[in-house]
Design a protein around this motif. Structure first.
Motif, PDB file in Angstrom:
ATOM      1  N   ARG A 106      20.816  71.545 120.551  1.00 56.19           N
ATOM      2  CA  ARG A 106      19.310  71.606 120.360  1.00 56.19           C
ATOM      3  C   ARG A 106      18.897  70.289 120.214  1.00 56.19           C
ATOM      4  O   ARG A 106      17.862  69.944 120.667  1.00 56.19           O
ATOM      5  CB  ARG A 106      19.053  72.516 119.166  1.00 56.19           C
ATOM      6  CG  ARG A 106      19.171  73.880 119.439  1.00 56.19           C
ATOM      7  CD  ARG A 106      18.742  74.706 118.377  1.00 56.19           C
ATOM      8  NE  ARG A 106      19.921  74.892 117.445  1.00 56.19           N
ATOM      9  CZ  ARG A 106      19.578  74.452 116.141  1.00 56.19           C
ATOM     10  NH1 ARG A 106      18.292  74.153 115.576  1.00 56.19           N
ATOM     11  NH2 ARG A 106      20.592  74.234 115.148  1.00 56.19           N
ATOM     12  N   GLN A 107      19.720  69.292 119.326  1.00 58.33           N
ATOM     13  CA  GLN A 107      19.409  67.902 118.919  1.00 58.33           C
ATOM     14  C   GLN A 107      20.641  67.256 118.621  1.00 58.33           C
ATOM     15  O   GLN A 107      21.472  67.859 118.310  1.00 58.33           O
ATOM     16  CB  GLN A 107      18.395  68.170 117.622  1.00 58.33           C
ATOM     17  CG  GLN A 107      18.710  68.746 116.341  1.00 58.33           C
ATOM     18  CD  GLN A 107      17.778  68.724 115.519  1.00 58.33           C
ATOM     19  OE1 GLN A 107      16.548  68.976 115.735  1.00 58.33           O
ATOM     20  NE2 GLN A 107      18.097  68.607 114.200  1.00 58.33           N
ATOM     21  N   TRP A 160      11.856  66.482 117.137  1.00 62.32           N
ATOM     22  CA  TRP A 160      12.774  66.126 118.428  1.00 62.32           C
ATOM     23  C   TRP A 160      12.306  67.236 119.511  1.00 62.32           C
ATOM     24  O   TRP A 160      12.203  68.567 119.229  1.00 62.32           O
ATOM     25  CB  TRP A 160      14.294  66.637 118.084  1.00 62.32           C
ATOM     26  CG  TRP A 160      14.970  66.485 118.932  1.00 62.32           C
ATOM     27  CD1 TRP A 160      15.575  67.329 120.151  1.00 62.32           C
ATOM     28  CD2 TRP A 160      15.572  65.147 119.463  1.00 62.32           C
ATOM     29  NE1 TRP A 160      16.153  66.445 121.097  1.00 62.32           N
ATOM     30  CE2 TRP A 160      16.367  65.261 120.748  1.00 62.32           C
ATOM     31  CE3 TRP A 160      15.521  63.743 118.854  1.00 62.32           C
ATOM     32  CZ2 TRP A 160      17.048  63.983 121.304  1.00 62.32           C
ATOM     33  CZ3 TRP A 160      16.307  62.628 119.586  1.00 62.32           C
ATOM     34  CH2 TRP A 160      16.905  63.065 120.874  1.00 62.32           C
ATOM     35  N   PRO A 161      11.663  66.543 120.265  1.00 57.04           N
ATOM     36  CA  PRO A 161      11.029  67.694 121.734  1.00 57.04           C
ATOM     37  C   PRO A 161      12.129  68.551 122.163  1.00 57.04           C
ATOM     38  O   PRO A 161      13.367  68.076 122.492  1.00 57.04           O
ATOM     39  CB  PRO A 161      10.571  66.450 122.719  1.00 57.04           C
ATOM     40  CG  PRO A 161      10.647  65.263 121.895  1.00 57.04           C
ATOM     41  CD  PRO A 161      11.670  65.191 120.805  1.00 57.04           C
ATOM     42  N   GLN A 162      11.750  69.654 122.298  1.00 54.21           N
ATOM     43  CA  GLN A 162      12.671  70.774 122.797  1.00 54.21           C
ATOM     44  C   GLN A 162      13.054  70.510 124.057  1.00 54.21           C
ATOM     45  O   GLN A 162      14.154  70.700 124.426  1.00 54.21           O
ATOM     46  CB  GLN A 162      12.058  72.438 122.734  1.00 54.21           C
ATOM     47  CG  GLN A 162      12.169  72.736 121.395  1.00 54.21           C
ATOM     48  CD  GLN A 162      11.600  74.186 121.707  1.00 54.21           C
ATOM     49  OE1 GLN A 162      10.641  74.513 122.179  1.00 54.21           O
ATOM     50  NE2 GLN A 162      12.173  75.075 120.522  1.00 54.21           N
ATOM     51  N   ALA A 163      12.133  69.872 124.948  1.00 53.27           N
ATOM     52  CA  ALA A 163      12.480  69.484 126.353  1.00 53.27           C
ATOM     53  C   ALA A 163      13.534  68.327 126.390  1.00 53.27           C
ATOM     54  O   ALA A 163      14.158  68.097 127.667  1.00 53.27           O
ATOM     55  CB  ALA A 163      11.458  69.223 127.321  1.00 53.27           C
ATOM     56  N   ARG A 222      16.797  66.698 126.243  1.00 51.57           N
ATOM     57  CA  ARG A 222      18.183  67.254 126.275  1.00 51.57           C
ATOM     58  C   ARG A 222      19.276  66.300 126.601  1.00 51.57           C
ATOM     59  O   ARG A 222      19.114  65.276 127.205  1.00 51.57           O
ATOM     60  CB  ARG A 222      18.501  68.307 127.283  1.00 51.57           C
ATOM     61  CG  ARG A 222      17.335  69.242 127.229  1.00 51.57           C
ATOM     62  CD  ARG A 222      17.419  70.787 126.157  1.00 51.57           C
ATOM     63  NE  ARG A 222      18.604  71.135 126.085  1.00 51.57           N
ATOM     64  CZ  ARG A 222      18.986  71.998 125.001  1.00 51.57           C
ATOM     65  NH1 ARG A 222      18.263  72.075 124.295  1.00 51.57           N
ATOM     66  NH2 ARG A 222      19.985  72.614 125.078  1.00 51.57           N
ATOM     67  N   TRP A 251      14.476  64.683 130.243  1.00 53.53           N
ATOM     68  CA  TRP A 251      13.386  65.767 129.920  1.00 53.53           C
ATOM     69  C   TRP A 251      12.811  65.871 131.476  1.00 53.53           C
ATOM     70  O   TRP A 251      12.862  65.222 132.085  1.00 53.53           O
ATOM     71  CB  TRP A 251      12.502  65.008 128.924  1.00 53.53           C
ATOM     72  CG  TRP A 251      11.825  63.867 129.076  1.00 53.53           C
ATOM     73  CD1 TRP A 251      10.513  63.481 129.562  1.00 53.53           C
ATOM     74  CD2 TRP A 251      12.484  62.505 128.972  1.00 53.53           C
ATOM     75  NE1 TRP A 251      10.522  62.109 129.640  1.00 53.53           N
ATOM     76  CE2 TRP A 251      11.656  61.424 129.585  1.00 53.53           C
ATOM     77  CE3 TRP A 251      13.595  61.707 128.506  1.00 53.53           C
ATOM     78  CZ2 TRP A 251      11.728  59.960 129.276  1.00 53.53           C
ATOM     79  CZ3 TRP A 251      14.068  60.491 128.423  1.00 53.53           C
ATOM     80  CH2 TRP A 251      12.987  59.776 129.042  1.00 53.53           C
TER      81      TRP A 251
END
Length: 145
Positions: A69-70, A91-94, A96, A124
């Motif tokens: 996730r991060q 931390w933006p979810q998109a 990765r 992203w």
């Protein structure tokens, strides 16, 4: 002659409501773009360089890994990797990593520098950024790496 009487309280409240809606939408639009991903990566790079400096001066091993996730910073203690109490502000979810989640760090910071050269790719929806850690503890960032 007719007298002009100005605006009523209701008219002023409607205008303020409309201005507030437009400003709220514009702020949400500005925060949703690639700027959020780049800001998170800037924060991560600064923290990673600080972790490398701490490892260099303290003599302890530390590292950077991806938990799915991060990113997480870990420190080698008592025969295992333990998570350091660092949390990115948002931390933006998109955003990765292109490397799999693991209990082992991908980048290991030692007193002599990075354990070995490592290439990382952050992705992203609207872009990507490549990182290259050299054994001299230097981090190169950019799209062309």
């Amino acid at each position: 002659m007719t007298r002009s009487r100005g605006f009523t309280l209701l008219e002023l409240l409607v205008v303020l409501l409309i201005v507030g809606l437009f400003s709220g939408l514009s702020v949400a639009w500005l925060n949703g773009g690639p700027g959020a991903a780049l800001q998170a990566l800037d924060q991560l790079a600064a923290q990673a360089q600080q972790q490398a400096a701490v490892a260099r001066h303290s003599g302890q091993l530390s590292g950077l890994r991806w938990n799915g996730r991060q990113p997480e910073f870990v420190r080698w203690q008592q025969g295992q990797w333990r998570v350091e109490p660092w949390r990115p502000s948002a931390w933006p979810q998109a955003l990765r990593a292109d490397w799999p989640a693991s209990g082992e760090p991908r980048v290991i910071f030692t007193p002599a520098g990075v354990a070995g050269p490592v290439n990382l790719r952050w992705q992203w929806p609207d872009g990507q950024q490549n990182w290259r850690w050299g054994s001299d503890n230097r981090l190169l960032r950019g799209d062309a790496l």
